[in-house]
Structures are given as C-alpha cells and as structure tokens.
Design a protein around this motif. Structure first.
Motif, PDB file in Angstrom:
ATOM      1  N   GLU A 222      11.230  15.166  -8.496  1.00  0.00           N
ATOM      2  CA  GLU A 222      11.324  15.516  -9.887  1.00  0.00           C
ATOM      3  C   GLU A 222      11.043  17.105 -10.225  1.00  0.00           C
ATOM      4  O   GLU A 222       9.944  17.255 -10.048  1.00  0.00           O
TER       5      GLU A 222
ATOM      6  N   SER B  37      18.367  14.123 -20.703  1.00  0.00           N
ATOM      7  CA  SER B  37      18.333  13.089 -19.705  1.00  0.00           C
ATOM      8  C   SER B  37      16.957  12.885 -18.977  1.00  0.00           C
ATOM      9  O   SER B  37      16.593  11.943 -18.884  1.00  0.00           O
TER      10      SER B  37
ATOM     11  N   ALA C 180      17.906  16.346 -16.807  1.00  0.00           N
ATOM     12  CA  ALA C 180      18.649  16.442 -15.672  1.00  0.00           C
ATOM     13  C   ALA C 180      19.327  17.747 -15.490  1.00  0.00           C
ATOM     14  O   ALA C 180      19.515  18.312 -16.343  1.00  0.00           O
TER      15      ALA C 180
ATOM     16  N   PHE D 240      23.127  19.461 -14.129  1.00  0.00           N
ATOM     17  CA  PHE D 240      24.429  19.036 -13.766  1.00  0.00           C
ATOM     18  C   PHE D 240      25.258  20.124 -13.346  1.00  0.00           C
ATOM     19  O   PHE D 240      24.982  21.455 -13.748  1.00  0.00           O
TER      20      PHE D 240
ATOM     21  N   SER E  72      31.423  16.854 -14.235  1.00  0.00           N
ATOM     22  CA  SER E  72      29.911  17.091 -14.152  1.00  0.00           C
ATOM     23  C   SER E  72      29.353  16.141 -13.001  1.00  0.00           C
ATOM     24  O   SER E  72      29.775  14.929 -12.984  1.00  0.00           O
ATOM     25  N   ARG E  73      28.553  16.891 -12.297  1.00  0.00           N
ATOM     26  CA  ARG E  73      27.852  16.002 -10.969  1.00  0.00           C
ATOM     27  C   ARG E  73      26.575  16.369 -11.086  1.00  0.00           C
ATOM     28  O   ARG E  73      26.008  17.440 -11.245  1.00  0.00           O
ATOM     29  N   ARG E  74      25.395  15.207 -11.233  1.00  0.00           N
ATOM     30  CA  ARG E  74      24.399  15.416 -11.234  1.00  0.00           C
ATOM     31  C   ARG E  74      23.742  16.126  -9.924  1.00  0.00           C
ATOM     32  O   ARG E  74      24.253  15.669  -8.894  1.00  0.00           O
TER      33      ARG E  74
ATOM     34  N   TYR F 289      20.403  16.754  -7.758  1.00  0.00           N
ATOM     35  CA  TYR F 289      18.976  16.359  -7.349  1.00  0.00           C
ATOM     36  C   TYR F 289      18.218  17.507  -6.389  1.00  0.00           C
ATOM     37  O   TYR F 289      18.931  18.040  -5.776  1.00  0.00           O
TER      38      TYR F 289
ATOM     39  N   THR G 201      24.157  17.259  -4.505  1.00  0.00           N
ATOM     40  CA  THR G 201      25.014  16.070  -5.373  1.00  0.00           C
ATOM     41  C   THR G 201      25.025  15.013  -4.277  1.00  0.00           C
ATOM     42  O   THR G 201      24.932  14.991  -3.053  1.00  0.00           O
TER      43      THR G 201
END
Length: 165
Positions: free
Chosen positions: A81, A113, A115, A117, A126-128, A130, A139
C-alpha cells in the motif's frame, strides 16, 4: 505467420515464446485469440463490451490454468500500500512514442479510493495500478511500469514495454 518479423510480432500476430495471439475490437466488442505452438490448443474469447479485453484476459488465464498450458498461467503477486503522498508523486501525464506512434499515459490518483489508475491515449479505460515497490507498479492484465527519479528525487519518467515516457 508466426515467424518473427519484428520485435514480438509475426505477420499480424503477437509472437511470444510457446504461443501466438491477436486482439481485436469494434465499437462495443472486444476479443482475443491465443494459440499454442505445440499440440493444437488455443482459446478464442469474444466480449460485447468496450472494455471486454479485461474479462478476456481473465478467461484466457483461467483456460491456461484449467488445461495445464506451459504459458499464460496466472501468477500470484504481492502488492504494498502506497501512501497518498507517494501516489500524488506518481500521478501525472507522461508522453512517448511506441512503435512510431505518439502515446500518452495518464496516471491519476483518486483520493476517494485511494488508488492510482492508468489510462492511455489508445483507449478510454482506467486500469487500477498496484505497487510491487514504491517505484514499480503493475496492472492485473500484465502491464508493468517503473518510475524514474531525477537527481533531486522528483519523478520525471515512467518506463513500460521497453519505452520511456
């Protein structure tokens, strides 16, 4: 058609070790096919959605797992995170050239969120993202991004698919 003519491509097909594939789309539809080099195995997934490729990727990996293919197996990954401050640092618009075409990557931070994107100038999805580490993000459909800091510590670029933006 599967003989490599340029980096990663044959005659219209993406050619990777042990398999070949091609995506396609029209307004309201997206699809993909994948064929293995050996054994006559493959899968075709067609969706009736402008962002159906995300579902198609999941189906493709599920088929590979169910039938024990030597490629395209889902790979578990750990993510960490990021702090809101770290996400704000990475957010921005990055421009570059991929395959001779101008391309823009827009990375947004959604404080609600919270997050990050990714959206490209190729599509409006939109793709999150990580975080694998504070400067390496990915992604769920396989894109990997590495952010670059200058000597002052400021984020100045992002690398993905052998291209710097």
């Amino acid at each position: 058609m599967t003989t490599k003519a340029s980096e990663g491509f044959g005659l219209g097909l993406g050619v990777l070790p042990h398999y070949f594939s091609h995506n396609g789309a029209n307004d309201g539809f997206q699809g993909v096919f994948v064929g293995l080099d050996d054994g006559g195995k493959g899968v075709v997934v067609m969706t009736n959605s402008d962002n159906g490729i995300l579902l198609a990727d999941e189906v493709e990996h599920s088929v590979a797992k169910a039938y024990g293919w030597p490629v395209l197996q889902p790979q578990p990954r750990n993510s960490l995170e990021l702090t809101p401050r770290a996400m704000r640092e990475l957010a921005g618009t990055y421009a570059g050239t991929l395959g001779g075409d101008s391309l823009t990557l827009k990375i947004t931070f959604a404080a609600h969120s919270p997050a990050l994107f990714l959206k490209t100038s190729l599509d409006d999805f939109s793709r999150r993202l990580y975080a694998e580490s504070p400067l390496r993000l990915f992604t769920l459909n396989g894109a990997e991004l590495e952010f670059v800091r200058d000597s002052t510590g400021r984020i100045t670029a992002v690398r993905t698919a052998d291209t710097t933006f």
